[in-house]
Design a protein around this motif. Structure first.
Motif, PDB file in Angstrom:
ATOM      1  N   ILE A 101      61.089  20.306  89.556  1.00 21.73           N
ATOM      2  CA  ILE A 101      62.508  20.095  89.291  1.00 21.73           C
ATOM      3  C   ILE A 101      62.930  20.757  87.982  1.00 21.73           C
ATOM      4  CG2 ILE A 101      62.629  17.978  90.646  1.00 21.73           C
ATOM      5  CD1 ILE A 101      62.417  16.404  88.063  1.00 21.73           C
ATOM      6  N   HIS A 102      61.953  21.271  87.239  1.00 18.97           N
ATOM      7  CA  HIS A 102      62.223  22.078  86.055  1.00 18.97           C
ATOM      8  C   HIS A 102      61.238  23.247  86.019  1.00 18.97           C
ATOM      9  CE1 HIS A 102      63.960  18.165  84.712  1.00 18.97           C
ATOM     10  NE2 HIS A 102      64.880  18.949  84.202  1.00 18.97           N
ATOM     11  N   ILE A 103      61.637  24.336  85.393  1.00 19.10           N
ATOM     12  CA  ILE A 103      60.746  25.479  85.197  1.00 19.10           C
ATOM     13  C   ILE A 103      60.894  25.978  83.763  1.00 19.10           C
ATOM     14  CG2 ILE A 103      60.911  26.177  87.623  1.00 19.10           C
ATOM     15  CD1 ILE A 103      62.704  28.495  86.689  1.00 19.10           C
ATOM     16  N   LEU A 104      59.941  26.798  83.342  1.00 20.63           N
ATOM     17  CA  LEU A 104      60.007  27.443  82.033  1.00 20.63           C
ATOM     18  C   LEU A 104      60.649  28.814  82.218  1.00 20.63           C
ATOM     19  CD1 LEU A 104      59.189  27.267  79.005  1.00 20.63           C
ATOM     20  CD2 LEU A 104      57.090  28.480  79.642  1.00 20.63           C
ATOM     21  N   ASP A 105      61.814  28.993  81.660  1.00 16.99           N
ATOM     22  CA  ASP A 105      62.535  30.247  81.801  1.00 16.99           C
ATOM     23  C   ASP A 105      61.725  31.373  81.158  1.00 16.99           C
ATOM     24  OD1 ASP A 105      64.497  32.445  80.855  1.00 16.99           O
ATOM     25  OD2 ASP A 105      65.716  31.227  82.216  1.00 16.99           O
ATOM     26  N   PRO A 106      61.436  32.460  81.895  1.00 14.92           N
ATOM     27  CA  PRO A 106      60.598  33.539  81.347  1.00 14.92           C
ATOM     28  C   PRO A 106      61.283  34.320  80.230  1.00 14.92           C
ATOM     29  CG  PRO A 106      61.487  34.158  83.490  1.00 14.92           C
ATOM     30  CD  PRO A 106      61.819  32.714  83.290  1.00 14.92           C
ATOM     31  N   GLN A 107      62.615  34.255  80.157  1.00 15.16           N
ATOM     32  CA  GLN A 107      63.328  34.998  79.127  1.00 15.16           C
ATOM     33  C   GLN A 107      63.543  34.168  77.860  1.00 15.16           C
ATOM     34  OE1 GLN A 107      63.887  38.203  79.641  1.00 15.16           O
ATOM     35  NE2 GLN A 107      63.044  38.013  81.711  1.00 15.16           N
ATOM     36  N   THR A 108      64.048  32.961  78.025  1.00 15.92           N
ATOM     37  CA  THR A 108      64.362  32.128  76.859  1.00 15.92           C
ATOM     38  C   THR A 108      63.200  31.275  76.403  1.00 15.92           C
ATOM     39  OG1 THR A 108      65.143  30.252  78.201  1.00 15.92           O
ATOM     40  CG2 THR A 108      66.735  31.996  77.695  1.00 15.92           C
ATOM     41  N   ARG A 109      62.179  31.122  77.271  1.00 16.32           N
ATOM     42  CA  ARG A 109      61.022  30.264  77.001  1.00 16.32           C
ATOM     43  C   ARG A 109      61.451  28.810  76.798  1.00 16.32           C
ATOM     44  NH1 ARG A 109      57.014  32.413  79.067  1.00 16.32           N
ATOM     45  NH2 ARG A 109      55.605  31.180  77.739  1.00 16.32           N
ATOM     46  N   ARG A 110      62.520  28.437  77.469  1.00  7.24           N
ATOM     47  CA  ARG A 110      63.001  27.066  77.431  1.00  7.24           C
ATOM     48  C   ARG A 110      62.975  26.450  78.828  1.00  7.24           C
ATOM     49  NH1 ARG A 110      65.617  25.438  72.808  1.00  7.24           N
ATOM     50  NH2 ARG A 110      66.038  27.059  71.255  1.00  7.24           N
ATOM     51  N   ARG A 111      62.839  25.151  78.865  1.00  6.93           N
ATOM     52  CA  ARG A 111      62.841  24.458  80.137  1.00  6.93           C
ATOM     53  C   ARG A 111      64.259  24.400  80.699  1.00  6.93           C
ATOM     54  NH1 ARG A 111      61.544  18.109  81.274  1.00  6.93           N
ATOM     55  NH2 ARG A 111      63.660  17.955  80.438  1.00  6.93           N
ATOM     56  N   ARG A 112      64.361  24.630  81.998  1.00  6.71           N
ATOM     57  CA  ARG A 112      65.655  24.520  82.660  1.00  6.71           C
ATOM     58  C   ARG A 112      65.440  24.159  84.124  1.00  6.71           C
ATOM     59  NH1 ARG A 112      66.252  28.769  86.071  1.00  6.71           N
ATOM     60  NH2 ARG A 112      65.336  30.807  85.499  1.00  6.71           N
ATOM     61  N   GLU A 113      66.532  23.826  84.796  1.00  4.40           N
ATOM     62  CA  GLU A 113      66.457  23.519  86.217  1.00  4.40           C
ATOM     63  C   GLU A 113      66.338  24.810  87.026  1.00  4.40           C
ATOM     64  OE1 GLU A 113      70.044  21.315  86.882  1.00  4.40           O
ATOM     65  OE2 GLU A 113      69.063  19.399  86.481  1.00  4.40           O
ATOM     66  N   PRO A 114      65.575  24.796  88.121  1.00  7.30           N
ATOM     67  CA  PRO A 114      65.442  26.004  88.950  1.00  7.30           C
ATOM     68  C   PRO A 114      66.751  26.341  89.651  1.00  7.30           C
ATOM     69  CG  PRO A 114      63.710  24.385  89.427  1.00  7.30           C
ATOM     70  CD  PRO A 114      64.745  23.690  88.619  1.00  7.30           C
ATOM     71  N   MET A 115      66.908  27.620  89.951  1.00  7.03           N
ATOM     72  CA  MET A 115      68.066  28.112  90.695  1.00  7.03           C
ATOM     73  C   MET A 115      67.579  28.776  91.976  1.00  7.03           C
ATOM     74  SD  MET A 115      70.490  27.294  88.534  1.00  7.03           S
ATOM     75  CE  MET A 115      71.963  28.298  88.768  1.00  7.03           C
ATOM     76  N   THR A 116      68.523  29.134  92.836  1.00 11.25           N
ATOM     77  CA  THR A 116      68.170  29.797  94.097  1.00 11.25           C
ATOM     78  C   THR A 116      67.346  31.053  93.852  1.00 11.25           C
ATOM     79  OG1 THR A 116      70.116  28.952  95.263  1.00 11.25           O
ATOM     80  CG2 THR A 116      69.118  30.965  96.122  1.00 11.25           C
ATOM     81  N   ALA A 117      67.721  31.830  92.858  1.00 10.26           N
ATOM     82  CA  ALA A 117      67.000  33.075  92.553  1.00 10.26           C
ATOM     83  C   ALA A 117      65.547  32.796  92.201  1.00 10.26           C
ATOM     84  CB  ALA A 117      67.683  33.826  91.421  1.00 10.26           C
ATOM     85  N   THR A 137      57.681  25.075  99.611  1.00  2.00           N
ATOM     86  CA  THR A 137      59.044  24.917  99.109  1.00  2.00           C
ATOM     87  C   THR A 137      58.913  24.260  97.737  1.00  2.00           C
ATOM     88  OG1 THR A 137      59.135  22.898 100.451  1.00  2.00           O
ATOM     89  CG2 THR A 137      60.204  24.849 101.338  1.00  2.00           C
ATOM     90  N   GLY A 138      58.403  25.039  96.806  1.00  2.02           N
ATOM     91  CA  GLY A 138      57.885  24.518  95.549  1.00  2.02           C
ATOM     92  C   GLY A 138      58.895  24.302  94.453  1.00  2.02           C
ATOM     93  N   LEU A 139      60.147  24.717  94.653  1.00  2.35           N
ATOM     94  CA  LEU A 139      61.195  24.504  93.658  1.00  2.35           C
ATOM     95  C   LEU A 139      62.383  23.811  94.327  1.00  2.35           C
ATOM     96  CD1 LEU A 139      61.237  27.996  91.874  1.00  2.35           C
ATOM     97  CD2 LEU A 139      60.079  25.916  91.119  1.00  2.35           C
ATOM     98  N   VAL A 140      63.108  23.042  93.549  1.00  4.54           N
ATOM     99  CA  VAL A 140      64.309  22.372  94.050  1.00  4.54           C
ATOM    100  C   VAL A 140      65.519  23.045  93.394  1.00  4.54           C
ATOM    101  CG1 VAL A 140      65.532  20.197  94.301  1.00  4.54           C
ATOM    102  CG2 VAL A 140      63.020  20.218  94.244  1.00  4.54           C
ATOM    103  N   PRO A 141      66.178  23.983  94.077  1.00  4.16           N
ATOM    104  CA  PRO A 141      67.307  24.700  93.465  1.00  4.16           C
ATOM    105  C   PRO A 141      68.423  23.741  93.061  1.00  4.16           C
ATOM    106  CG  PRO A 141      66.579  25.801  95.478  1.00  4.16           C
ATOM    107  CD  PRO A 141      65.894  24.473  95.437  1.00  4.16           C
ATOM    108  N   SER A 142      68.869  23.855  91.832  1.00  5.00           N
ATOM    109  CA  SER A 142      69.896  22.949  91.321  1.00  5.00           C
ATOM    110  C   SER A 142      71.310  23.448  91.596  1.00  5.00           C
ATOM    111  CB  SER A 142      69.718  22.761  89.810  1.00  5.00           C
ATOM    112  OG  SER A 142      69.854  24.003  89.122  1.00  5.00           O
ATOM    113  N   ASP A 143      71.436  24.678  92.114  1.00  3.15           N
ATOM    114  CA  ASP A 143      72.757  25.236  92.356  1.00  3.15           C
ATOM    115  C   ASP A 143      73.231  25.036  93.791  1.00  3.15           C
ATOM    116  OD1 ASP A 143      70.706  26.918  93.133  1.00  3.15           O
ATOM    117  OD2 ASP A 143      71.766  28.769  92.641  1.00  3.15           O
TER     118      ASP A 143
END
Length: 242
Positions: A101-117, A137-143
């Motif tokens: 339900i959260h991932i580590l953003d590869p650009q900002t290196r901050r935790r955020r909710e996953p998106m469709t992309a 189906t390993g991510l739950v898109p928040s959008d």
């Protein structure tokens, strides 16, 4: 025949295994299991199990018959109908696990909710990894609407990766739509039975309480001939028959 040595870890001795099974049978018979699904309770009642205020008390004969009748092999096939996963013997297959339900953003290196992309990128990476046999189906898109997320995740997986899918439902009414997606890919319900494209996770927590959602997923999977696996602990990404 390969002469490659494979490491093997035994958690229990041969003497402990039958004792554990006997104690599990005792718990299921004396403590029972809460089942919050009327259809599942009716099936258990029809099989001669005692039902008392939503709790099913399972007999030793029924338990051992269920174990003995379970298949020794489960096969999953990719989108093109090729064998991808053979769960038999000591075979081990890996999938990415689920569901973040959260991932580590590869650009900002901050935790955020996953998106469709992010879900699409996960499918692409899984497709490229030859040692990962199945996707999830390993991510739950928040959008997207959360009530629709289980079906949307499967749609993204089937559209962006050819490997079989380890998935699951968030709401009971989702199963029919998800099954229809799998049938559409395979061509017919019979073809899906012959070459399963997905496996549905059912994770009761605690293990002696089967929620309406979990029990319905098991019943619906059995009717459709789609493999389901019971897990009572966090998914590790290693897939094995349960």
């Amino acid at each position: 025949m390969s002469n490659t040595l494979r490491p093997k870890t035994l958690l229990f001795s041969e003497e402990q295994v039958p004792k554990i099974i006997d104690q599990a049978i005792q718990v299921l018979g004396q403590v029972g299991v809460f089942v919050e699904n009327e259809e599942a309770l009716a099936l258990l009642d029809g099989a001669g199990q005692r039902i008392d205020n939503g709790r099913a008390f399972l007999t030793e004969a029924a338990i051992r018959n269920a174990v003995d009748s379970a298949p020794s092999q489960i096969r999953l096939y990719d989108r093109d109908g090729n064998l991808a996963v053979d769960m038999s013997g000591d075979n081990v297959h890996f999938d990415p696990g689920s569901a973040a339900i959260h991932i580590l953003d590869p650009q900002t290196r901050r935790r955020r909710e996953p998106m469709t992309a992010d879900a699409i990128h996960l499918a692409w990476v899984t497709q490229a990894c030859k040692n990962i046999s199945a996707q999830s189906t390993g991510l739950v898109p928040s959008d997207v609407d959360g009530d629709f997320a289980d079906r949307f995740r499967l749609y993204l997986a089937l559209s962006n990766c050819s490997k079989p899918v380890v998935t699951g439902t968030f709401v009971t009414e989702a199963f029919k739509v998800m099954k229809d997606m799998l049938v559409a890919v395979r061509g017919s319900e019979q073809a899906l039975r012959e070459k399963p494209l997905a496996i549905f996770d059912a994770a009761p927590t605690p293990p002696l309480k089967w929620s309406n959602l979990i029990a319905q997923a098991l019943v619906d999977s059995a009717k459709a001939g789609i493999p389901a696996e019971m897990v009572s602990m966090p998914m590790t990404g290693a897939t094995s028959p349960v």
